[in-house]
Design a protein around this motif. Sequence first.
Motif, PDB file in Angstrom:
ATOM      1  N   LEU A 118       0.828  -1.201   0.000  1.00 29.37           N
ATOM      2  CA  LEU A 118       0.000   0.000   0.000  1.00 29.37           C
ATOM      3  C   LEU A 118       0.868   1.259   0.000  1.00 29.37           C
ATOM      4  O   LEU A 118       0.609   2.227  -0.721  1.00 29.37           O
ATOM      5  CB  LEU A 118      -0.920  -0.012   1.224  1.00 29.37           C
ATOM      6  CG  LEU A 118      -2.048   1.012   1.216  1.00 29.37           C
ATOM      7  CD1 LEU A 118      -2.953   0.852   0.006  1.00 29.37           C
ATOM      8  CD2 LEU A 118      -2.878   0.902   2.507  1.00 29.37           C
ATOM      9  N   TYR A 119       1.931   1.213   0.792  1.00 30.35           N
ATOM     10  CA  TYR A 119       2.853   2.350   0.856  1.00 30.35           C
ATOM     11  C   TYR A 119       3.435   2.645  -0.525  1.00 30.35           C
ATOM     12  O   TYR A 119       3.473   3.788  -0.980  1.00 30.35           O
ATOM     13  CB  TYR A 119       3.980   2.047   1.858  1.00 30.35           C
ATOM     14  CG  TYR A 119       5.036   3.116   1.905  1.00 30.35           C
ATOM     15  CD1 TYR A 119       4.879   4.230   2.716  1.00 30.35           C
ATOM     16  CD2 TYR A 119       6.183   3.015   1.109  1.00 30.35           C
ATOM     17  CE1 TYR A 119       5.841   5.228   2.741  1.00 30.35           C
ATOM     18  CE2 TYR A 119       7.147   4.013   1.122  1.00 30.35           C
ATOM     19  CZ  TYR A 119       6.985   5.113   1.939  1.00 30.35           C
ATOM     20  OH  TYR A 119       7.922   6.102   1.959  1.00 30.35           O
ATOM     21  N   ASN A 120       3.858   1.561  -1.197  1.00 37.58           N
ATOM     22  CA  ASN A 120       4.444   1.747  -2.535  1.00 37.58           C
ATOM     23  C   ASN A 120       3.437   2.287  -3.534  1.00 37.58           C
ATOM     24  O   ASN A 120       3.764   3.127  -4.369  1.00 37.58           O
ATOM     25  CB  ASN A 120       5.019   0.420  -3.050  1.00 37.58           C
ATOM     26  CG  ASN A 120       6.280   0.049  -2.293  1.00 37.58           C
ATOM     27  OD1 ASN A 120       6.980   0.926  -1.792  1.00 37.58           O
ATOM     28  ND2 ASN A 120       6.548  -1.253  -2.173  1.00 37.58           N
ATOM     29  N   VAL A 121       2.209   1.775  -3.435  1.00 39.24           N
ATOM     30  CA  VAL A 121       1.177   2.247  -4.365  1.00 39.24           C
ATOM     31  C   VAL A 121       0.885   3.728  -4.114  1.00 39.24           C
ATOM     32  O   VAL A 121       0.792   4.526  -5.048  1.00 39.24           O
ATOM     33  CB  VAL A 121      -0.108   1.398  -4.238  1.00 39.24           C
ATOM     34  CG1 VAL A 121      -1.208   1.957  -5.117  1.00 39.24           C
ATOM     35  CG2 VAL A 121       0.172  -0.052  -4.624  1.00 39.24           C
ATOM     36  N   HIS A 122       0.777   4.105  -2.857  1.00 44.43           N
ATOM     37  CA  HIS A 122       0.551   5.521  -2.531  1.00 44.43           C
ATOM     38  C   HIS A 122       1.671   6.393  -3.098  1.00 44.43           C
ATOM     39  O   HIS A 122       1.418   7.435  -3.703  1.00 44.43           O
ATOM     40  CB  HIS A 122       0.476   5.722  -1.008  1.00 44.43           C
ATOM     41  CG  HIS A 122      -0.854   5.345  -0.425  1.00 44.43           C
ATOM     42  ND1 HIS A 122      -1.006   4.853   0.855  1.00 44.43           N
ATOM     43  CD2 HIS A 122      -2.105   5.380  -0.942  1.00 44.43           C
ATOM     44  CE1 HIS A 122      -2.285   4.612   1.088  1.00 44.43           C
ATOM     45  NE2 HIS A 122      -2.971   4.922   0.015  1.00 44.43           N
ATOM     46  N   SER A 123       2.921   5.937  -2.914  1.00 46.41           N
ATOM     47  CA  SER A 123       4.051   6.725  -3.435  1.00 46.41           C
ATOM     48  C   SER A 123       3.959   6.863  -4.944  1.00 46.41           C
ATOM     49  O   SER A 123       4.182   7.941  -5.496  1.00 46.41           O
ATOM     50  CB  SER A 123       5.383   6.068  -3.114  1.00 46.41           C
ATOM     51  OG  SER A 123       5.531   5.961  -1.743  1.00 46.41           O
ATOM     52  N   SER A 124       3.619   5.764  -5.585  1.00 52.61           N
ATOM     53  CA  SER A 124       3.552   5.814  -7.044  1.00 52.61           C
ATOM     54  C   SER A 124       2.433   6.764  -7.503  1.00 52.61           C
ATOM     55  O   SER A 124       2.624   7.565  -8.420  1.00 52.61           O
ATOM     56  CB  SER A 124       3.386   4.401  -7.590  1.00 52.61           C
ATOM     57  OG  SER A 124       2.467   4.352  -8.637  1.00 52.61           O
ATOM     58  N   GLU A 141       1.255   9.288  -5.837  1.00 52.01           N
ATOM     59  CA  GLU A 141       1.694  10.666  -5.535  1.00 52.01           C
ATOM     60  C   GLU A 141       2.658  11.158  -6.601  1.00 52.01           C
ATOM     61  O   GLU A 141       2.559  12.297  -7.052  1.00 52.01           O
ATOM     62  CB  GLU A 141       2.428  10.697  -4.186  1.00 52.01           C
ATOM     63  CG  GLU A 141       1.525  10.790  -2.979  1.00 52.01           C
ATOM     64  CD  GLU A 141       2.364  11.103  -1.734  1.00 52.01           C
ATOM     65  OE1 GLU A 141       3.072  10.192  -1.268  1.00 52.01           O
ATOM     66  OE2 GLU A 141       2.297  12.248  -1.257  1.00 52.01           O
ATOM     67  N   ASP A 142       3.581  10.275  -7.007  1.00 55.24           N
ATOM     68  CA  ASP A 142       4.565  10.684  -8.013  1.00 55.24           C
ATOM     69  C   ASP A 142       3.946  10.859  -9.392  1.00 55.24           C
ATOM     70  O   ASP A 142       4.581  11.391 -10.305  1.00 55.24           O
ATOM     71  CB  ASP A 142       5.733   9.686  -8.066  1.00 55.24           C
ATOM     72  CG  ASP A 142       6.605   9.801  -6.821  1.00 55.24           C
ATOM     73  OD1 ASP A 142       6.416  10.771  -6.050  1.00 55.24           O
ATOM     74  OD2 ASP A 142       7.466   8.923  -6.602  1.00 55.24           O
ATOM     75  N   MET A 143       2.719  10.394  -9.559  1.00 54.71           N
ATOM     76  CA  MET A 143       2.007  10.679 -10.805  1.00 54.71           C
ATOM     77  C   MET A 143       1.165  11.942 -10.656  1.00 54.71           C
ATOM     78  O   MET A 143       0.472  12.351 -11.589  1.00 54.71           O
ATOM     79  CB  MET A 143       1.089   9.510 -11.168  1.00 54.71           C
ATOM     80  CG  MET A 143       1.826   8.260 -11.583  1.00 54.71           C
ATOM     81  SD  MET A 143       0.669   6.910 -11.875  1.00 54.71           S
ATOM     82  CE  MET A 143       1.815   5.684 -12.489  1.00 54.71           C
ATOM     83  N   GLY A 144       1.181  12.507  -9.475  1.00 57.13           N
ATOM     84  CA  GLY A 144       0.404  13.731  -9.240  1.00 57.13           C
ATOM     85  C   GLY A 144      -1.083  13.475  -9.065  1.00 57.13           C
ATOM     86  O   GLY A 144      -1.893  14.387  -9.148  1.00 57.13           O
ATOM     87  N   LEU A 145      -1.448  12.216  -8.813  1.00 59.52           N
ATOM     88  CA  LEU A 145      -2.880  11.891  -8.742  1.00 59.52           C
ATOM     89  C   LEU A 145      -3.467  12.047  -7.346  1.00 59.52           C
ATOM     90  O   LEU A 145      -4.647  12.353  -7.196  1.00 59.52           O
ATOM     91  CB  LEU A 145      -3.119  10.458  -9.245  1.00 59.52           C
ATOM     92  CG  LEU A 145      -2.803  10.234 -10.727  1.00 59.52           C
ATOM     93  CD1 LEU A 145      -2.962   8.770 -11.108  1.00 59.52           C
ATOM     94  CD2 LEU A 145      -3.707  11.105 -11.590  1.00 59.52           C
ATOM     95  N   ILE A 146      -2.654  11.794  -6.336  1.00 59.65           N
ATOM     96  CA  ILE A 146      -3.169  11.925  -4.974  1.00 59.65           C
ATOM     97  C   ILE A 146      -2.235  12.771  -4.133  1.00 59.65           C
ATOM     98  O   ILE A 146      -1.081  13.018  -4.501  1.00 59.65           O
ATOM     99  CB  ILE A 146      -3.354  10.552  -4.283  1.00 59.65           C
ATOM    100  CG1 ILE A 146      -1.999   9.828  -4.137  1.00 59.65           C
ATOM    101  CG2 ILE A 146      -4.341   9.687  -5.038  1.00 59.65           C
ATOM    102  CD1 ILE A 146      -2.060   8.592  -3.236  1.00 59.65           C
ATOM    103  N   LYS A 147      -2.767  13.194  -3.003  1.00 59.73           N
ATOM    104  CA  LYS A 147      -1.965  14.011  -2.097  1.00 59.73           C
ATOM    105  C   LYS A 147      -2.210  13.490  -0.691  1.00 59.73           C
ATOM    106  O   LYS A 147      -3.331  13.142  -0.323  1.00 59.73           O
ATOM    107  CB  LYS A 147      -2.444  15.454  -2.217  1.00 59.73           C
ATOM    108  CG  LYS A 147      -1.670  16.446  -1.382  1.00 59.73           C
ATOM    109  CD  LYS A 147      -2.342  17.820  -1.529  1.00 59.73           C
ATOM    110  CE  LYS A 147      -1.786  18.810  -0.550  1.00 59.73           C
ATOM    111  NZ  LYS A 147      -0.721  19.619  -1.134  1.00 59.73           N
ATOM    112  N   ARG A 148      -1.127  13.435   0.083  1.00 55.04           N
ATOM    113  CA  ARG A 148      -1.261  12.981   1.455  1.00 55.04           C
ATOM    114  C   ARG A 148      -1.800  14.125   2.298  1.00 55.04           C
ATOM    115  O   ARG A 148      -1.287  15.235   2.252  1.00 55.04           O
ATOM    116  CB  ARG A 148       0.110  12.546   1.985  1.00 55.04           C
ATOM    117  CG  ARG A 148       0.036  11.570   3.134  1.00 55.04           C
ATOM    118  CD  ARG A 148       1.444  11.252   3.567  1.00 55.04           C
ATOM    119  NE  ARG A 148       1.938  12.363   4.350  1.00 55.04           N
ATOM    120  CZ  ARG A 148       2.303  12.252   5.636  1.00 55.04           C
ATOM    121  NH1 ARG A 148       2.264  11.088   6.247  1.00 55.04           N
ATOM    122  NH2 ARG A 148       2.718  13.304   6.297  1.00 55.04           N
TER     123      ARG A 148
END
Length: 373
Positions: A326-332, A334-341
């Motif tokens: 899940l952590y890796n998916v979130h990072s990916s 975020e790096d696509m600019g799709l989500i924000k923490r």
Amino acid sequence: MFKTGNPVTGKDFIDRKKHLPLFKTYIEQNQSFMIKAPRRFGKTSIVKHLLENKDEYEFIYIDVKRVSSLKSLANKIIDSAYKISSIDNFLYKAKNSMFDLIKSIQNIKLDDIAEVTIKISQENNIDEVEYFLHSLDVVNSIAIKKNINIKLAFDEFQDILKIASPDILDKSRSVMQHHNNVTYIFLGSIESIMTKIFEHKTSAFFHFATIVELPPLDIDELYDYAQKVFQIKSIKIDGLKEVLEYLKGHPDYSLQLLQKLYFNALANETTILNKEDVYNTLVDVITNNKAYIEELISKSKQKKHNLDVLYSIANNTKSNLDSKTLYNVHSSLEDMGLIKRVSVGKYKINDIFLEIYLLQKDDNLILNYTNKT
Ligand SMILES: Nc1ncnc2c1ncn2[C@@H]1O[C@H](COP(=O)(O)OP(=O)(O)O)[C@@H](O)[C@H]1O
Ligand SMILES: [Mg+2]
């Protein structure tokens, strides 16, 4: 009026009363700064609005997304910089009319730096990194010569990592930090990467630039502006505030909606738009952006689990992936600019239409909006 499709400046720019004075001050005080915000949030607009058509200072604006190599990035900077010194098409002249070029260089007394530019640019095996760093030096040298401060704006700066290896960051910083006559402005849509470049203690650009987040448009400001425009044509819109609130001040989507409402009223020669008209216009705007949203979705699918996790964020459900995945998916994402923490373990979808699209699969299309009105 309500302009869409391109960055807006001048009279089309809706004042960001809270931010404009701040950015203006940075520019006037020669304070380098970085603006991060998701795509279509108005970064390019605000910077162009501040820099263009000003007598007070010279600027160079470069969209890093649009260049395909470090060499062409350097070419652009070099040509723009010498242009400030009144030499147009420096690199073209260096290739095709050296004699004229040398005369003009001597006129403006830029011999030393210009000779280096000519020499490097004509090497057969050009060292792109060296050439790029030189282009930055050119800007500073020209600014010193003219006794001015040049504003150098890099739009979508994080994309430099697509055309150069990561050590370009350290190298750039060590050159830039000696440039007392240049104010650097960095813009970026991929907030997680911009954070990595600028904000971590070990980041190449740590403490180099003041960092600003650009929030959506202020809804009251936007509403007042729109009301004024509509009032001139005596157009009344029922539930305008609600629909603007629904769009959460997203500059691009809000402006698309306002423009559609405005043009519909003018085209149909009506002065009253009721809630149903507004609703239908909103659906129209969402439909018009479908291709873009689908592009975001298909991009997200490059990695396994990405789409599932997007769904679970949008629908506020728990993902059943193990925490490391899940952590890796979130990072990916975020790096696509799709989500924000937003807080520990909590994320939100950046694009409101993407969020709606993801909800739509549960037949929730615009449910939030219809519930509200
Ligand atoms: N201050 C503003 N006033 C009016 N419209 C704006 C403003 N900022 C953004 N927009 C709208 O949003 C769209 C996207 O803006 P842009 O500056 O290209 O965003 P970004 O560079 O963040 O992707 C513009 O085409 C325009 O319609
Ligand atoms: Mg932009």
